[in-house]
Design a protein around this motif. Structure first.
Motif, PDB file in Angstrom:
ATOM      1  N   VAL A 275      -7.511  -7.635  -2.589  1.00 35.17           N
ATOM      2  CA  VAL A 275      -6.418  -6.849  -3.605  1.00 35.17           C
ATOM      3  C   VAL A 275      -6.383  -5.450  -3.276  1.00 35.17           C
ATOM      4  N   GLY A 276      -5.300  -5.044  -3.061  1.00 36.38           N
ATOM      5  CA  GLY A 276      -4.993  -3.747  -2.656  1.00 36.38           C
ATOM      6  C   GLY A 276      -4.079  -2.802  -3.660  1.00 36.38           C
ATOM      7  N   ALA A 282      -5.012   1.453 -10.378  1.00 30.70           N
ATOM      8  CA  ALA A 282      -3.993   0.590 -10.497  1.00 30.70           C
ATOM      9  C   ALA A 282      -4.563  -0.762 -10.423  1.00 30.70           C
ATOM     10  N   PHE A 283      -5.962  -1.113 -10.512  1.00 30.07           N
ATOM     11  CA  PHE A 283      -6.456  -2.362 -10.504  1.00 30.07           C
ATOM     12  C   PHE A 283      -6.247  -2.906 -12.012  1.00 30.07           C
ATOM     13  N   THR A 302     -12.726  -8.637  -2.538  1.00 32.00           N
ATOM     14  CA  THR A 302     -12.758  -7.404  -2.019  1.00 32.00           C
ATOM     15  C   THR A 302     -11.460  -6.417  -2.538  1.00 32.00           C
ATOM     16  N   LEU A 303     -11.744  -5.291  -3.243  1.00 32.18           N
ATOM     17  CA  LEU A 303     -10.875  -4.402  -3.789  1.00 32.18           C
ATOM     18  C   LEU A 303     -10.698  -3.243  -2.538  1.00 32.18           C
ATOM     19  N   ALA A 304      -9.459  -2.779  -2.301  1.00 27.62           N
ATOM     20  CA  ALA A 304      -9.115  -1.802  -1.522  1.00 27.62           C
ATOM     21  C   ALA A 304      -8.197  -0.652  -1.858  1.00 27.62           C
ATOM     22  N   HIS A 315     -11.481   1.546   1.920  1.00 29.88           N
ATOM     23  CA  HIS A 315     -10.424   2.404   2.007  1.00 29.88           C
ATOM     24  C   HIS A 315      -9.427   1.867   3.287  1.00 29.88           C
ATOM     25  N   GLY A 316      -8.032   2.052   2.919  1.00 28.79           N
ATOM     26  CA  GLY A 316      -7.271   1.791   4.150  1.00 28.79           C
ATOM     27  C   GLY A 316      -6.064   0.847   3.599  1.00 28.79           C
ATOM     28  N   ASP A 317      -4.919   0.569   4.151  1.00 28.01           N
ATOM     29  CA  ASP A 317      -3.826  -0.360   3.862  1.00 28.01           C
ATOM     30  C   ASP A 317      -4.682  -1.645   3.798  1.00 28.01           C
ATOM     31  N   ILE A 318      -4.165  -2.582   2.902  1.00 26.68           N
ATOM     32  CA  ILE A 318      -4.811  -3.887   2.536  1.00 26.68           C
ATOM     33  C   ILE A 318      -4.895  -4.811   3.962  1.00 26.68           C
TER      34      ILE A 318
END
Length: 379
Positions: A275-276, A282-283, A302-304, A315-318
């Protein structure tokens, strides 16, 4: 039918922007006043929808394998508006009048092509509607819980009076009494349950009358109506491969429904959910994701974050984060979120060996051409 000529003709009308749909509806309501009651009181959020839908139909008119199921879906879905077979000739006449009005090169051959095309479209839609009369045109439901998770996102729990038959990952259109005759699409975040309860994740969109009402005005005890299910993110039950689920924003809802389906029905498999978001705030569903990860030993969450440099999360784009945890070539993938996220993730997965035939997507966008045609969720 001269398909290239039809496409060129439609492009001329579409080039006039709002003027074309405005001309169409003016012609329709003046020539057939009885059709006005099928539409919202305010047409501000409606005018471009028909032409956007027609544009997608024209784009697919030479691909009947794709087009016919879309038209059948439209025919079944339009029952909720009160549309009957007698309305189709009126719409067709106004459509042809509009296309002629915006094309100085209109001729009898073009008129014949459009007449033939529209008659076929109407025939498929009317037949599909007639064949679905054993199902209600809509379902009445009560809001039994309204949880405002953030300023712009709310989780609603709905109790339909009669069970709604849908597949996890599909979407239902929703109408609130606060915005009569305006329907918008949302995916339940759960698989069908014995009690019939549905959970919707709704984000208020700028200028979105329905999403704003559902997030900021609707309360526990209010009534809503639900339209027939549509969409194509549903789980491939013919496959027992492990799953890769990727979500951004309220695109989390349909992939949560797929997790719920696996938990309730199996078969046993490993499921990795990514989930990005831009930042941790925002989560909106983080607590329930934590619960699922604890209760389901086969699920990894996994949250990013893409912009919050101080976060302890990945960290990073999903799409980047997903690839770090690969390879995924042996999985079935389901991706839901905003258009840029979905496109980037799908491109990356495919370039790293995952066949396109095993990637299913759902796009959630603030502004899209026509949810009634492509079955996607939008405001």
């Amino acid at each position: 039918m001269d398909i290239p000529a039809m496409r060129a003709n439609f492009a001329k009308a579409a080039a006039h922007g709002d003027h074309a749909p405005l001309w169409f509806y003016s012609h329709l309501f003046l020539s057939h006043p009885e059709t006005r009651e099928l539409f919202p009181v305010s047409m501000a959020h409606q005018r471009d929808r028909l032409f956007a839908a027609l544009g997608q139909v024209v784009a697919r008119v030479d691909d009947l394998d794709t087009l016919v199921p879309i038209l059948q879906q439209l025919g079944r879905d339009h029952r909720k508006f009160g549309t009957v077979a007698a309305h189709y000739p009126a719409v067709g006449a106004s459509l042809l009048a509009t296309l002629e009005h915006f094309d100085d090169e209109w001729d009898d051959a073009l008129a014949a092509s459009w007449t033939e095309a529209y008659e076929l479209i109407a025939q498929v839609m009317v037949k599909a509607a007639d064949e679905s009369t054993d199902q209600p045109p809509w379902w009445d439901a009560e809001v039994v819980d309204h949880d405002r998770r953030t300023l712009d996102i709310a989780v609603l729990k709905l109790a339909p009076r009669t069970p709604v038959d849908y597949l996890p990952g599909q979407a239902l259109s929703v109408e609130t009494e606060l915005r009569p005759r305006l329907w918008r699409w949302y995916s339940p975040a759960n698989a069908p349950r014995p009690d019939g309860m549905l959970e919707l994740h709704v984000e208020a969109r700028d200028g979105g009358p329905v999403s704003t009402a559902l997030v900021r005005q609707v309360q526990k005890g209010d009534a809503v109506r639900l339209g027939p299910p549509v969409g194509h993110l549903a789980l491939d039950t013919g496959s027992e491969r492990d799953l890769l689920l990727v979500a951004g924003g309220t695109g989390l809802a349909p992939v949560k429904a797929i997790i719920d389906q696996v938990a309730r029905q199996g078969p046993p498999r490993r499921v990795d959910l990514f989930v990005g978001a831009r930042n941790e705030d925002a989560f909106y569903d983080r607590a329930d994701l934590r619960r699922l990860a604890q209760e389901l030993p086969w699920l990894t969450v996994t949250l990013a974050v893409s912009e919050d440099k101080t976060s302890s999360l990945e960290h990073g784009d999903i799409g980047d984060v997903v690839l770090r945890h690969g390879p995924w070539a042996n999985r079935d993938a389901y991706v839901a979120g905003n258009p840029a996220t979905v496109e980037d993730t799908v491109t990356r997965l495919h370039s790293h060996g995952l066949p396109m035939g095993r990637i299913r997507t759902e796009v959630f966008a603030a502004s899209r051409p026509s949810p009634t045609v492509d079955g996607k969720v939008t405001e």
